[in-house]
Design an enzyme around this catalytic site. Structure first.
Site, PDB file in Angstrom:
ATOM      1  CG  ASP A 103       0.172  -4.093   2.975  1.00  0.00           C
ATOM      2  OD1 ASP A 103       0.255  -3.517   1.876  1.00  0.00           O
ATOM      3  OD2 ASP A 103       0.142  -3.488   4.059  1.00  0.00           O
ATOM      4  CG  HIS A 112      -0.400   0.282   2.507  1.00  0.00           C
ATOM      5  ND1 HIS A 112      -0.097  -0.701   3.420  1.00  0.00           N
ATOM      6  CD2 HIS A 112      -0.054   1.442   3.112  1.00  0.00           C
ATOM      7  CE1 HIS A 112       0.387  -0.174   4.516  1.00  0.00           C
ATOM      8  NE2 HIS A 112       0.431   1.148   4.356  1.00  0.00           N
ATOM      9  N   GLY A 169       3.011   6.795   7.683  1.00  0.00           N
ATOM     10  CA  GLY A 169       4.386   7.018   7.239  1.00  0.00           C
ATOM     11  C   GLY A 169       5.338   5.976   7.782  1.00  0.00           C
ATOM     12  CG  ASN A 170       6.071   4.796  11.896  1.00  0.00           C
ATOM     13  OD1 ASN A 170       5.439   5.592  12.575  1.00  0.00           O
ATOM     14  ND2 ASN A 170       7.380   4.668  11.988  1.00  0.00           N
ATOM     15  CB  SER A 171       3.065   1.835   6.171  1.00  0.00           C
ATOM     16  OG  SER A 171       1.897   1.970   6.926  1.00  0.00           O
ATOM     17  CG  LEU A 222      -6.651  -9.594 -19.023  1.00  0.00           C
ATOM     18  CD1 LEU A 222      -5.342 -10.293 -19.325  1.00  0.00           C
ATOM     19  CD2 LEU A 222      -6.867  -9.515 -17.511  1.00  0.00           C
ATOM     20  N   GLY A 223      -8.751  -7.790 -21.955  1.00  0.00           N
ATOM     21  CA  GLY A 223      -9.935  -8.208 -22.704  1.00  0.00           C
ATOM     22  C   GLY A 223     -11.055  -8.780 -21.853  1.00  0.00           C
ATOM     23  CB  VAL A 224     -11.736  -9.830 -18.705  1.00  0.00           C
ATOM     24  CG1 VAL A 224     -11.294 -11.133 -19.343  1.00  0.00           C
ATOM     25  CG2 VAL A 224     -10.601  -9.225 -17.866  1.00  0.00           C
TER      26      VAL A 224
END
Length: 445
Positions: free
Chosen positions: A199, A169, A279-281, A341-343
């Site tokens: 994640d 993220h 911001g710690n992520s 992709l076509g879907v």
């Protein structure tokens, strides 16, 4: 009850007084200088007076014993009431290893600073510039460039790149990624690979873009063994809190193997009371030996909650990180050159997945005729869960992954194909990306 923290409370002062420190000094046997030259005359003993003096001395001794006992009793009660430790001469004192982390004022400064000094060169700040659709005042939408901040951990280096682990993220939807090192120098980074369901992500900085001085100051992090963690063990969180630059918070392991309710996120986490702020992520959660034992990922934000942050155990993340490190580094392709992709797709929400026994991923609503998806045998009702080994948990994730592929390139999809009895069978399908159709296509039903 034992108190974990060694604070200077009023009871500490009370205990100091009980030892006899302070108060008037008494000097027995001191001679009066004004009368030392006089010759003392012998006088007959007064037995009654001697008896009175002896009685007085006995009374004084008895009073001292009683007062001392009363004072010690008061000290004991006071300690019990205020929660301080009550020690006796026979009680054994535990020796604290000088390398261990405590919250005592005398050790936090030295011990934590030593750990931080050894780990900080391995932690970086990440700035993500992305384009998002923002709703206007009149109800329409417009594209707007948005900046967000995160952290990362240097986990490796190959012949041409410095490799950094972070959260998915933190880098999701990026158009530009900038990494800042311990000496505040910066360099642009590219996404190596992502895993949305865990994640996790790995980004790469070309070595040629890193200054020689910076290379001498940074280092690869030492990874620990999170399977050996114990509840109550001290930890340190390091990261780019609020985008202000690297900062440090301390705490303990509050719990292990925690599962939290987040859409598309599947992992057991370390819970800690060390402050983990926006911001710690992607930053490091380290133990007292300076080993990374977790990757900070999320905190509980509520007026009713305090001190509940979470980190991905490094032992659980190792395999995913290694896989992502070995992927080919790709650059985003201009929008008019991207493969199609076509879907037609929609998200499989967690509630729907549980209710209907469906896998989590992206549901294929329609397959467009004449596209690579149709030629590869994709059908309506299938659920796309991976693209070239990277997990797909939403339409946004799939679109972000496809933004690195050109028309004519081949991607490998992992698809859960529906069976007649309502079950799903996993298949790998290779799809050649076609050019995006501008006219209205007739979907294959």
């Amino acid at each position: 009850m034992d108190n974990q923290y060694n604070y200077n409370t009023p009871n500490d002062q009370f205990q100091n007084q009980a030892t006899g420190n302070g108060g008037p000094d008494f000097h027995f046997g001191q001679t009066d200088p004004d009368f030392s030259h006089r010759k003392k005359e012998k006088k007959p003993r007064d037995h009654k007076k001697a008896a009175k003096i002896a009685g007085g001395l006995c009374f004084a001794v008895a009073f001292g014993v009683i007062a001392s006992a009363a004072f010690q009793t008061t000290n004991f009660v006071g300690n019990a009431l205020f929660g301080e430790k009550v020690k006796t001469e026979k009680s054994s004192e535990k020796k604290v290893d000088s390398t261990s982390l405590t919250r005592t004022s005398s050790t936090v400064t030295s011990d934590v600073s030593e750990v931080v000094n050894s780990v900080m060169p391995s932690v970086v700040s990440i700035t993500n510039m992305s384009v998002q659709q923002v709703q206007s005042f009149f109800g329409g939408t417009s594209s707007q460039e948005v900046q967000s901040s995160g952290s990362g951990i240097i986990v490796g280096q190959n012949d041409t790149e410095l490799l950094i682990a972070t959260n998915n993220h933190v880098v999701e939807g990026s158009t530009t990624l900038t990494v800042s090192f311990i000496n505040e120098s910066s360099a642009e980074a590219k996404i190596k690979g992502t895993d949305a369901s865990r994640d996790l992500a790995v980004i790469a900085v070309p070595l040629e873009n890193i200054e020689e001085e910076t290379m001498g100051e940074i280092k690869v992090a030492t990874l620990g063994d999170s399977t050996k963690l114990q509840v109550g063990e001290p930890v340190i969180a390091i990261g780019n809190a609020l985008g202000y630059g690297q900062s440090v918070t301390t705490g303990i392991v509050s719990a292990l193997n925690r599962q939290i309710d987040m859409e598309g996120f599947d992992a057991e986490l370390i819970q800690t009371d060390a402050a983990i702020n926006p911001g710690n992520s992607g930053g490091a959660l380290v133990n007292a030996n300076g080993e990374v034992i977790g990757i900070n990922t999320v905190k509980v934000s509520s007026d009713a909650v305090e001190g509940m942050g979470y980190a991905i155990p490094i032992s659980d993340a190792n395999e995913t990180i290694t896989t992502l490190m070995n992927k080919e580094t790709r650059e985003q392709v201009p929008e008019d050159e991207r493969g199609f992709l076509g879907v037609e797709i929609t998200n499989v929400e967690a509630e729907s997945a549980e209710l209907y026994g469906m896998p989590t991923g992206v549901y294929i609503r329609n397959v467009i005729e004449g596209t690579g998806a149709e030629k590869a045998g994709l059908v309506r009702g299938g659920v796309i869960t991976e693209l070239d080994g990277s997990s797909v948990d939403s339409m946004t994730t799939l679109q972000n992954l496809l933004s690195y592929y050109r028309v004519g390139e081949t991607v490998t999809l992992t698809v859960e194909m529906p069976g007649k009895d309502g079950s799903y069978e996993e298949k790998e399908v290779e799809v050649v990306l076609s050019e995006k159709q501008t006219e209205t296509a007739i979907p294959k039903r």
